[in-house]
Design a protein around this motif. Structure first.
Motif, mmCIF file in Angstrom:
data_model
loop_
_atom_site.group_PDB
_atom_site.id
_atom_site.type_symbol
_atom_site.label_atom_id
_atom_site.label_comp_id
_atom_site.label_asym_id
_atom_site.label_seq_id
_atom_site.Cartn_x
_atom_site.Cartn_y
_atom_site.Cartn_z
ATOM 1 N N UNK A 23 27.637 40.845 24.787
ATOM 2 C CA UNK A 23 27.789 42.182 23.790
ATOM 3 C C UNK A 23 28.392 43.337 24.461
ATOM 4 N N UNK A 24 28.405 43.461 26.007
ATOM 5 C CA UNK A 24 29.159 44.620 26.655
ATOM 6 C C UNK A 24 30.384 44.405 27.050
ATOM 7 N N UNK A 25 31.382 45.175 26.573
ATOM 8 C CA UNK A 25 32.732 44.903 26.976
ATOM 9 C C UNK A 25 33.159 45.493 28.247
ATOM 10 N N UNK A 26 33.885 44.756 29.176
ATOM 11 C CA UNK A 26 34.284 45.141 30.734
ATOM 12 C C UNK A 26 35.586 45.278 30.696
ATOM 13 N N UNK A 27 36.355 46.190 30.886
ATOM 14 C CA UNK A 27 37.687 46.463 30.892
ATOM 15 C C UNK A 27 37.958 46.203 32.231
ATOM 16 N N UNK A 28 38.874 45.257 32.786
ATOM 17 C CA UNK A 28 39.602 44.797 34.011
ATOM 18 C C UNK A 28 40.855 45.110 34.090
ATOM 19 N N UNK A 29 41.545 45.153 35.185
ATOM 20 C CA UNK A 29 43.006 45.198 35.517
ATOM 21 C C UNK A 29 42.983 43.953 36.400
ATOM 22 N N UNK A 30 43.875 42.943 36.005
ATOM 23 C CA UNK A 30 44.260 41.916 36.832
ATOM 24 C C UNK A 30 45.655 41.774 37.229
ATOM 25 N N UNK A 31 46.028 40.883 38.355
ATOM 26 C CA UNK A 31 47.196 40.792 38.834
ATOM 27 C C UNK A 31 47.902 39.616 37.689
ATOM 28 N N UNK A 32 49.224 39.872 37.640
ATOM 29 C CA UNK A 32 49.858 38.680 36.871
ATOM 30 C C UNK A 32 49.329 37.235 37.032
ATOM 31 N N UNK A 33 49.451 37.033 38.454
ATOM 32 C CA UNK A 33 49.084 35.712 38.658
ATOM 33 C C UNK A 33 47.704 35.049 37.931
ATOM 34 N N UNK A 34 46.567 36.049 37.751
ATOM 35 C CA UNK A 34 45.347 35.770 37.370
ATOM 36 C C UNK A 34 45.456 35.864 35.792
ATOM 37 N N UNK A 35 46.575 36.509 35.230
ATOM 38 C CA UNK A 35 46.908 36.629 33.868
ATOM 39 C C UNK A 35 47.550 35.650 33.198
ATOM 40 N N UNK A 36 48.255 34.897 33.818
ATOM 41 C CA UNK A 36 48.716 33.396 33.529
ATOM 42 C C UNK A 36 47.730 32.292 33.565
ATOM 43 N N UNK A 37 46.672 32.442 34.099
ATOM 44 C CA UNK A 37 45.788 31.479 34.178
ATOM 45 C C UNK A 37 44.522 31.705 33.247
ATOM 46 N N UNK A 38 44.584 32.814 32.474
ATOM 47 C CA UNK A 38 43.521 33.016 31.420
ATOM 48 C C UNK A 38 43.467 31.984 30.210
ATOM 49 N N UNK A 39 42.489 31.960 29.612
ATOM 50 C CA UNK A 39 42.142 30.837 28.489
ATOM 51 C C UNK A 39 42.758 31.925 27.254
ATOM 52 N N UNK A 40 42.737 31.355 26.183
ATOM 53 C CA UNK A 40 43.066 32.005 24.957
ATOM 54 C C UNK A 40 41.712 32.959 24.622
#
Length: 201
Positions: A23-40
């Motif tokens: 229920x707590x939303x954490x905003x993170x900045x990620x490198x593109x290599x991590x972004x490519x691997x995230x699920x839906x």
């Protein structure tokens, strides 16, 4: 210090993600290599994190693997390298490519990263070479390539990709041209970013 977060992926606005943890939303900045691997969206995910506390903000950076976080921490220890430049380096080059640059003392490749001029590239390569023994373990990370994710509206995917490239330090016109050059029907914003970066670096 927040070292890891496990939750549900609530939103993706490259290079930022929102992780819902009980229920707590954490905003993170990620490198593109991590972004490519995230699920839906709405799928569970675990990210290893690094927290930066400043006078005016508390910032969280997320990474798919511990070794990526270790690399980020190595980079921000270097003279003149802050979190933004470290993420740009990790987004523009795969880790094995970065290691090859260090081995070959290849300034021209590093200079294609936004924010890195000739003098900065030369200094970084010298400092990285001094730390190279520690990097040999990091270099085993496999190439981060995934299949395109679920299709979103083309205009939205393009806009997200352009915004992500601008946030990495590319000029708006450069970002727009790079995304347009690789645009194909049905590509997600993550795939557009990956292809555009490959074409620019």
């Amino acid at each position: 210090m927040i070292g890891r977060l496990r939750g549900t992926l609530a939103d993706k606005q490259p290079p930022h993600v929102l992780l819902d943890v009980n229920g707590v939303g954490y905003e993170l900045e990620v490198p593109m290599n991590t972004l490519y691997r995230l699920p839906a969206l709405e799928q569970p995910v675990t990210l290893h994190t690094h927290m930066v506390v400043r006078e005016d903000a508390q910032l969280l950076y997320g990474f798919f693997e511990k070794r990526e976080r270790e690399l980020f921490r190595e980079l921000i220890r270097l003279n003149g390298v802050g979190p933004k430049l470290a993420l740009a380096l990790m987004s523009g080059l795969e880790i094995d490519e970065l290691v090859r640059c260090v081995q070959a003392q290849d300034t021209s490749t590093l200079m294609k990263i936004p924010g890195i001029g000739k003098k900065t590239a030369e200094r970084l390569l010298v400092e990285l070479k001094d730390r190279f023994k520690a990097w040999e373990n990091i270099s085993g990370i496999s190439t981060l390539v995934t299949e395109p994710l679920n299709v979103t509206a083309v205009s939205s995917a393009q806009n997200d990709a352009v915004s992500a490239l601008i946030s990495l330090g590319f000029k708006p016109q450069e970002a727009s041209r790079a995304v347009t050059a690789v645009q194909e029907d049905g590509l997600s914003s993550e795939e557009l970013i990956r292809r555009a970066l490959k074409g620019m670096i």
